[in-house]
Design a protein around this motif. Structure first.
Motif, PDB file in Angstrom:
ATOM      1  N   LEU A  23       0.881  -1.180   0.033  1.00  0.00           N
ATOM      2  CA  LEU A  23       0.077   0.208   0.115  1.00  0.00           C
ATOM      3  C   LEU A  23       0.724   1.143   0.046  1.00  0.00           C
ATOM      4  O   LEU A  23       0.450   2.277  -0.655  1.00  0.00           O
ATOM      5  CB  LEU A  23      -0.924  -0.137   1.118  1.00  0.00           C
ATOM      6  N   ASP A  24       2.064   1.197   0.380  1.00  0.00           N
ATOM      7  CA  ASP A  24       2.929   2.444   0.694  1.00  0.00           C
ATOM      8  C   ASP A  24       3.533   2.560  -0.870  1.00  0.00           C
ATOM      9  O   ASP A  24       4.258   3.726  -0.953  1.00  0.00           O
ATOM     10  CB  ASP A  24       4.063   2.099   1.536  1.00  0.00           C
ATOM     11  N   ARG A  25       3.396   1.759  -1.771  1.00  0.00           N
ATOM     12  CA  ARG A  25       4.178   2.032  -3.194  1.00  0.00           C
ATOM     13  C   ARG A  25       3.178   2.107  -4.357  1.00  0.00           C
ATOM     14  O   ARG A  25       3.490   2.260  -5.296  1.00  0.00           O
ATOM     15  CB  ARG A  25       5.224   0.798  -3.214  1.00  0.00           C
ATOM     16  N   LEU A  26       1.739   2.212  -3.867  1.00  0.00           N
ATOM     17  CA  LEU A  26       0.863   2.301  -5.084  1.00  0.00           C
ATOM     18  C   LEU A  26       0.738   3.372  -5.807  1.00  0.00           C
ATOM     19  O   LEU A  26       0.959   4.680  -5.530  1.00  0.00           O
ATOM     20  CB  LEU A  26      -0.689   2.196  -4.283  1.00  0.00           C
ATOM     21  N   ASN A  27       0.473   3.397  -6.956  1.00  0.00           N
ATOM     22  CA  ASN A  27       0.162   4.517  -7.848  1.00  0.00           C
ATOM     23  C   ASN A  27      -1.079   4.774  -7.707  1.00  0.00           C
ATOM     24  O   ASN A  27      -2.040   4.031  -8.251  1.00  0.00           O
ATOM     25  CB  ASN A  27       0.462   3.869  -9.386  1.00  0.00           C
ATOM     26  N   LEU A  28      -1.423   6.234  -7.305  1.00  0.00           N
ATOM     27  CA  LEU A  28      -2.857   6.401  -7.012  1.00  0.00           C
ATOM     28  C   LEU A  28      -3.018   7.600  -8.483  1.00  0.00           C
ATOM     29  O   LEU A  28      -4.502   8.146  -7.933  1.00  0.00           O
ATOM     30  CB  LEU A  28      -2.805   7.510  -5.954  1.00  0.00           C
ATOM     31  N   SER A 220       0.242  -5.710  -5.384  1.00  0.00           N
ATOM     32  CA  SER A 220       0.236  -4.684  -5.912  1.00  0.00           C
ATOM     33  C   SER A 220       1.235  -3.653  -5.434  1.00  0.00           C
ATOM     34  O   SER A 220       1.693  -3.562  -4.089  1.00  0.00           O
ATOM     35  CB  SER A 220      -1.262  -3.963  -5.619  1.00  0.00           C
ATOM     36  N   PRO A 221       1.927  -2.602  -5.997  1.00  0.00           N
ATOM     37  CA  PRO A 221       1.348  -2.261  -7.475  1.00  0.00           C
ATOM     38  C   PRO A 221       1.703  -2.878  -8.664  1.00  0.00           C
ATOM     39  O   PRO A 221       1.433  -2.249  -9.875  1.00  0.00           O
ATOM     40  CB  PRO A 221       1.857  -0.507  -7.298  1.00  0.00           C
ATOM     41  N   TRP A 222       2.070  -4.113  -8.476  1.00  0.00           N
ATOM     42  CA  TRP A 222       2.869  -4.675  -9.661  1.00  0.00           C
ATOM     43  C   TRP A 222       1.881  -5.934 -10.293  1.00  0.00           C
ATOM     44  O   TRP A 222       0.974  -6.449  -9.307  1.00  0.00           O
ATOM     45  CB  TRP A 222       4.167  -5.367  -9.504  1.00  0.00           C
ATOM     46  N   LEU A 223       2.062  -6.453 -11.206  1.00  0.00           N
ATOM     47  CA  LEU A 223       1.245  -7.759 -11.486  1.00  0.00           C
ATOM     48  C   LEU A 223      -0.182  -7.333 -11.782  1.00  0.00           C
ATOM     49  O   LEU A 223      -1.007  -8.598 -11.312  1.00  0.00           O
ATOM     50  CB  LEU A 223       1.714  -8.792 -10.699  1.00  0.00           C
ATOM     51  N   PHE A 228      -6.465  -5.928 -16.481  1.00  0.00           N
ATOM     52  CA  PHE A 228      -5.813  -4.753 -16.021  1.00  0.00           C
ATOM     53  C   PHE A 228      -4.334  -4.751 -16.317  1.00  0.00           C
ATOM     54  O   PHE A 228      -3.763  -3.814 -15.956  1.00  0.00           O
ATOM     55  CB  PHE A 228      -6.402  -4.235 -14.697  1.00  0.00           C
ATOM     56  N   ARG A 229      -3.936  -5.894 -16.942  1.00  0.00           N
ATOM     57  CA  ARG A 229      -2.553  -6.008 -17.018  1.00  0.00           C
ATOM     58  C   ARG A 229      -1.953  -4.951 -17.849  1.00  0.00           C
ATOM     59  O   ARG A 229      -2.457  -4.423 -19.007  1.00  0.00           O
ATOM     60  CB  ARG A 229      -2.096  -7.263 -17.953  1.00  0.00           C
ATOM     61  N   GLY A 230      -0.813  -4.507 -17.365  1.00  0.00           N
ATOM     62  CA  GLY A 230      -0.101  -3.253 -18.045  1.00  0.00           C
ATOM     63  C   GLY A 230      -0.417  -1.923 -17.176  1.00  0.00           C
ATOM     64  O   GLY A 230       0.199  -1.004 -17.382  1.00  0.00           O
ATOM     65  N   LYS A 231      -1.457  -2.027 -16.417  1.00  0.00           N
ATOM     66  CA  LYS A 231      -2.081  -0.868 -15.547  1.00  0.00           C
ATOM     67  C   LYS A 231      -1.502  -0.859 -14.200  1.00  0.00           C
ATOM     68  O   LYS A 231      -1.094  -2.151 -13.699  1.00  0.00           O
ATOM     69  CB  LYS A 231      -3.397  -0.691 -15.636  1.00  0.00           C
ATOM     70  N   PRO A 232      -1.321   0.022 -13.353  1.00  0.00           N
ATOM     71  CA  PRO A 232      -0.856   0.006 -11.969  1.00  0.00           C
ATOM     72  C   PRO A 232      -2.031  -0.654 -11.375  1.00  0.00           C
ATOM     73  O   PRO A 232      -3.029  -0.863 -11.289  1.00  0.00           O
ATOM     74  CB  PRO A 232      -1.035   1.339 -11.684  1.00  0.00           C
ATOM     75  N   ASN A 233      -1.482  -1.881 -10.428  1.00  0.00           N
ATOM     76  CA  ASN A 233      -2.342  -2.871  -9.667  1.00  0.00           C
ATOM     77  C   ASN A 233      -2.818  -2.117  -8.388  1.00  0.00           C
ATOM     78  O   ASN A 233      -2.056  -1.184  -7.909  1.00  0.00           O
ATOM     79  CB  ASN A 233      -1.522  -3.957  -9.377  1.00  0.00           C
ATOM     80  N   GLU A 234      -3.772  -2.640  -7.829  1.00  0.00           N
ATOM     81  CA  GLU A 234      -4.338  -2.189  -6.555  1.00  0.00           C
ATOM     82  C   GLU A 234      -4.989  -3.374  -5.859  1.00  0.00           C
ATOM     83  O   GLU A 234      -5.660  -4.070  -6.457  1.00  0.00           O
ATOM     84  CB  GLU A 234      -5.082  -0.923  -6.616  1.00  0.00           C
ATOM     85  N   PRO A 235      -5.286  -3.129  -4.498  1.00  0.00           N
ATOM     86  CA  PRO A 235      -5.929  -4.258  -3.968  1.00  0.00           C
ATOM     87  C   PRO A 235      -7.293  -4.755  -4.500  1.00  0.00           C
ATOM     88  O   PRO A 235      -7.723  -5.857  -4.390  1.00  0.00           O
ATOM     89  CB  PRO A 235      -6.186  -3.708  -2.197  1.00  0.00           C
ATOM     90  N   ARG A 236      -8.138  -3.663  -4.857  1.00  0.00           N
ATOM     91  CA  ARG A 236      -9.270  -4.092  -5.426  1.00  0.00           C
ATOM     92  C   ARG A 236      -9.389  -5.211  -6.513  1.00  0.00           C
ATOM     93  O   ARG A 236     -10.377  -5.847  -6.746  1.00  0.00           O
ATOM     94  CB  ARG A 236     -10.310  -2.998  -5.847  1.00  0.00           C
TER      95      ARG A 236
END
Length: 273
Positions: A23-28, A220-223, A228-236
């Protein structure tokens, strides 16, 4: 009660746990830089809890702060096997930081010979320190392993002494490794990689894993998973991982969500649902 109302209640009640995210590294960017908006979107997607993973000791305070701020976020403390620049983990420090009420695991730790095969000595030294801290604290161990099957299992056996449990996260290795890890008391966590077109071997492995030892994650924020592949990942997006794993296991998404949530709290038993 009419059947369609019963079904609706089941769907609403179903929730998911992201067992491994950063969570500390997410792209927001998708949330205009607003962390609270990201958390609201996560809740709307029915993600009930998240484990925010530490990857080095320098940034661990930010990980811990997020866990302190949000009731449904837990933390781990450790040094990732590719973070050589981090301060070396000392068993006593890991134990001390692991005593925090919101720190529920030791790691991320492990061995990565795929990206750093020439740096095995320090990776193994760091890994052993984490195993010892997990054994002494009783906290589960979050393990990153890639291209290091034999050494990962050997060090867990030698230094875990049958007293360490945990999870092989973002699992991409073979079925034999998964089964040996399960025999050692470990769970297997599946990430969005399982949805990738070139991950057929992993999908075949997931089909054969016992449901009672499965977890799901985003890393997340990887993989980010398909679509959504290729986009920033997030927990949802752990929902998409759940859908794929459920199909492979031949069960409903609701059943998969319930099982992996139960597995999460069984493994990370310091966490409170």
């Amino acid at each position: 009660m009419p059947a369609f109302l019963t079904l609706e209640l089941v769907v609403i009640a179903t929730s998911f746990v992201d067992s491994h995210c950063h969570l500390d590294r997410l792209n927001l960017d998708a949330h205009d830089g607003d962390f609270a908006a990201m958390m609201a979107a996560t809740a709307q997607a029915r993600i009930s809890h998240m484990l925010c993973i530490g990857v080095d000791l320098e940034t661990f305070p930010q990980v811990q702060a997020l866990a302190e701020q949000y009731d449904n976020v837990f933390a781990s403390v450790g040094v990732h096997p590719l973070y050589k620049e981090s301060r070396e983990p000392v068993v006593e420090e890991l134990i001390e930081r692991g005593a925090h009420p919101k720190v529920v695991a030791i790691g991320e730790t492990g061995l990565d010979y795929f990206y750093a095969k020439e740096e095995r000595e320090w990776q193994q030294r760091y890994f052993i320190a984490h195993i010892q801290a997990a054994r002494e604290t009783g906290l589960p161990l979050v393990v990153h392993t890639r291209g290091a099957k034999e050494d990962t299992l050997a060090l867990l056996r030698e230094h875990g002494r049958g007293e360490v449990r945990g999870v092989l996260h973002c699992f991409t290795e073979d079925l034999d490794m998964a089964r040996q890890a399960i025999e050692l008391g470990f769970y297997i966590s599946i990430s969005g990689i399982v949805t990738f077109r070139n991950a057929q071997a992993l999908r075949e492995t997931v089909r054969q894993l016992p449901l009672e030892r499965l977890l799901i994650e985003t890393d997340s924020p990887w993989l980010a998973p398909v679509p959504f592949r290729g986009k920033p990942n997030e927990p949802r997006y752990v929902v998409q991982v759940a859908e794929c794993v459920a199909a492979l296991q031949g069960i409903s998404v609701d059943a998969l969500a319930a099982a992996t949530t139960n597995n999460f709290f069984s493994l990370f038993n310091k966490a409170q649902a």
